[in-house]
Scaffold this active site. Structure first.
Site, PDB file in Angstrom:
ATOM      1  N   TRP A 241       3.501-101.662  13.648  1.00 55.82           N
ATOM      2  CA  TRP A 241       2.352-101.066  12.950  1.00 55.82           C
ATOM      3  C   TRP A 241       1.902 -99.789  13.634  1.00 55.82           C
ATOM      4  O   TRP A 241       1.572 -98.803  12.972  1.00 55.82           O
ATOM      5  CB  TRP A 241       1.215-102.070  12.795  1.00 55.82           C
ATOM      6  CG  TRP A 241       1.575-103.118  11.791  1.00 55.82           C
ATOM      7  CD1 TRP A 241       1.828-104.437  12.037  1.00 55.82           C
ATOM      8  CD2 TRP A 241       1.788-102.934  10.381  1.00 55.82           C
ATOM      9  NE1 TRP A 241       2.171-105.081  10.858  1.00 55.82           N
ATOM     10  CE2 TRP A 241       2.155-104.184   9.839  1.00 55.82           C
ATOM     11  CE3 TRP A 241       1.703-101.829   9.520  1.00 55.82           C
ATOM     12  CZ2 TRP A 241       2.436-104.365   8.479  1.00 55.82           C
ATOM     13  CZ3 TRP A 241       1.979-102.006   8.172  1.00 55.82           C
ATOM     14  CH2 TRP A 241       2.340-103.256   7.663  1.00 55.82           C
TER      15      TRP A 241
ATOM     16  N   ASP B  33      -6.729-100.101  14.798  1.00 56.79           N
ATOM     17  CA  ASP B  33      -6.233-100.866  13.663  1.00 56.79           C
ATOM     18  C   ASP B  33      -6.405-102.334  14.025  1.00 56.79           C
ATOM     19  O   ASP B  33      -5.658-102.879  14.823  1.00 56.79           O
ATOM     20  CB  ASP B  33      -4.757-100.534  13.415  1.00 56.79           C
ATOM     21  CG  ASP B  33      -4.153-101.367  12.292  1.00 56.79           C
ATOM     22  OD1 ASP B  33      -4.883-102.199  11.698  1.00 56.79           O
ATOM     23  OD2 ASP B  33      -2.948-101.194  12.007  1.00 56.79           O
TER      24      ASP B  33
ATOM     25  N   LYS C 121      -5.575-110.300   6.030  1.00 54.73           N
ATOM     26  CA  LYS C 121      -5.153-111.131   7.156  1.00 54.73           C
ATOM     27  C   LYS C 121      -6.247-112.146   7.506  1.00 54.73           C
ATOM     28  O   LYS C 121      -5.985-113.311   7.638  1.00 54.73           O
ATOM     29  CB  LYS C 121      -4.818-110.272   8.378  1.00 54.73           C
ATOM     30  CG  LYS C 121      -3.914-109.086   8.087  1.00 54.73           C
ATOM     31  CD  LYS C 121      -2.480-109.481   7.782  1.00 54.73           C
ATOM     32  CE  LYS C 121      -1.660-108.391   7.089  1.00 54.73           C
ATOM     33  NZ  LYS C 121      -1.548-107.116   7.770  1.00 54.73           N
TER      34      LYS C 121
HETATM   35  C1  LIG Z   1      -0.839-105.733   7.483  1.00 52.53           C
HETATM   36  C2  LIG Z   1      -1.124-104.669   8.461  1.00 52.53           C
HETATM   37  C3  LIG Z   1      -1.252-103.319   8.076  1.00 52.53           C
HETATM   38  C4  LIG Z   1      -1.013-102.832   6.656  1.00 52.53           C
HETATM   39  O1  LIG Z   1      -2.001-103.226   5.810  1.00 52.53           O
HETATM   40  P1  LIG Z   1      -1.926-102.790   4.263  1.00 52.53           P
HETATM   41  O2  LIG Z   1      -3.207-103.322   3.743  1.00 52.53           O
HETATM   42  O3  LIG Z   1      -0.707-103.453   3.687  1.00 52.53           O
HETATM   43  O4  LIG Z   1      -1.844-101.328   4.197  1.00 52.53           O
HETATM   44  C5  LIG Z   1      -1.557-102.401   9.056  1.00 52.53           C
HETATM   45  N1  LIG Z   1      -1.734-102.765  10.334  1.00 52.53           N
HETATM   46  C6  LIG Z   1      -1.612-104.046  10.736  1.00 52.53           C
HETATM   47  C7  LIG Z   1      -1.825-104.396  12.166  1.00 52.53           C
HETATM   48  C8  LIG Z   1      -1.298-105.042   9.811  1.00 52.53           C
HETATM   49  O5  LIG Z   1      -1.194-106.306  10.201  1.00 52.53           O
END
Ligand SMILES: *Cc1c(COP(=O)(O)O)cnc(C)c1O
Length: 376
Positions: free
Chosen positions: A115, A185, A209
């Site tokens: 990521w 993030d 998540k």
């Molecule tokens: C799932 C995830 C993303 C991407 O999220 P989207 O909503 O699909 O754009 C980005 N960073 C992390 C750490 C993730 O687990």
């Protein structure tokens, strides 16, 4: 909220995202989908939550309640603004650097896995001067740096990190104290434990998540960082416009925000972040113990440095790919789905977010021990 849970068919869903949601939330949504407000019995508004104008009173109330719940759960100071945006966390990979550093300005990134890599690529794509203060390439992203050794560089607009690498299963356990604001993030461990927001200039998290369905991304931005954003963005990409519009600049993902609101209510009822953290430690502890001990030890292996193992995504290997395939298939047959590792790394992965009951982790740990015994 309805509490009738007995007759519903549910399995343990270990998917990395979208992922399992609290049953009570799903049941309330089921009622509200057709007749908003009817979940407690009786008549609602006679139309579904997805059918109503985002400017209507009930929907504005849902929106504001979700924002307020988030502020309450995080004990967010007034100098932070909360936004519900479309485009997922992925859109933030580009929106952040283009707002703060597009004109060749310096930004620091930590490269901790799949990521982080995407976030770095987009920062480069919009023209930021990207400096890696940490690069885990040599250890295949199985560990993280000691936070005490991480510092931003002179003139850096921010330092970016991925608090939990959903694919690799590594998780920061403490934040660096650096001069630049931290941009994080937090998609896969947001609201899984209490944390001090003060080092963060911006936090973003895709909902799917820990806090709701896919299609909405929570963005929390500190006022001083907001003021530094360049205003040369197209309308939607300008954070200030979203703040001015009360996070309703355009039609927001109404249903997703409604769901996030319900999940936040549910989380508050359970005991908030302290409860989430206690449960995350318990669930992941059960699985890491099974990895260490099953079959007398060594049958399962976890590639991640013990100091940085994720409480949300537990990755592990079996002695062979054949056994991994068998493990995943037999687990699924016993009502434990989604255990296949990400296609880029293989192996197995159990994602155990807030809504995974402790019993689910226990069932998987028991199954792991049994499987090791039978297939050792
Ligand atoms: C799932 C995830 C993303 C991407 O999220 P989207 O909503 O699909 O754009 C980005 N960073 C992390 C750490 C993730 O687990």
């Amino acid at each position: 909220m309805t509490t009738e849970t007995t007759a519903v068919h549910r399995i343990y869903n270990f998917s990395a995202g979208p992922c399992t949601l609290p049953l009570e939330v799903m049941q309330q949504a089921q009622a509200d989908l057709v007749d908003f407000g009817s979940a407690s019995g009786g008549k609602g508004l006679g139309m579904g939550v997805m059918e109503m104008s985002h400017r209507s009173k009930p929907v504005v109330a849902v929106h504001e309640a979700a924002l307020a719940s988030l502020r309450e759960i995080l004990e967010l100071p007034d100098n932070y603004q909360v936004l519900f945006l479309g485009g997922g966390a992925t859109f933030q990979f580009g929106m952040i650097p283009s707002s703060l550093a597009a004109n060749g300005q310096r930004v620091d990134y930590t490269h901790s896995g799949a990521w982080a890599k995407k976030a770095i690529a987009d920062a480069k794509a919009v023209g930021a001067d990207v400096n890696l203060v940490y690069d885990g390439t040599d250890n295949s992203y199985t560990t993280l740096p000691d936070p005490a050794t991480v510092q931003s560089t002179e003139g850096s607009r921010y330092l970016h990190l991925t608090t939990n690498e959903t694919i690799g299963g590594v998780q920061w356990k403490a934040m660096p104290s650096c001069d630049a604001p931290i941009v994080a993030d937090m998609s896969s461990d947001f609201l899984s434990k209490p944390f001090d927001v003060s080092p963060f200039g911006l936090i973003y998290a895709g909902a799917q998540k820990n806090i709701g369905p896919a299609g909405v991304c929570v963005v929390i931005i500190r006022d001083d960082v907001l003021e530094q954003c360049n205003g040369e963005q197209i309308n939607y990409m300008n954070y200030a416009n979203h703040v001015k519009g009360g996070s309703m600049l355009n039609t927001p993902p109404v249903f997703q925000i409604y769901m996030v609101g319900l999940v936040l209510e549910w989380l508050k009822g359970k005991g908030g972040l302290a409860w989430a953290s206690e449960m995350a430690e318990k669930r992941s502890g059960l699985l890491y113990d099974a990895i260490a001990e099953a079959g007398g030890g060594g049958y399962y292996s976890c590639p991640v440095d013990a100091a940085y193992r994720s409480t949300m995504n537990v990755v592990f290997r079996l002695p062979s790919e054949e056994l991994e395939a068998k493990f995943i298939a037999e687990a699924a047959a016993q009502g434990m789905d989604g255990l296949k590792g990400h296609r880029s790394v293989g192996g197995c992965r159990a994602s155990i977010y807030n809504a995974m009951p402790l019993e689910g982790a226990q069932a998987l740990a028991d199954f792991m021990r049994e499987f090791a015994q039978k297939n050792g």
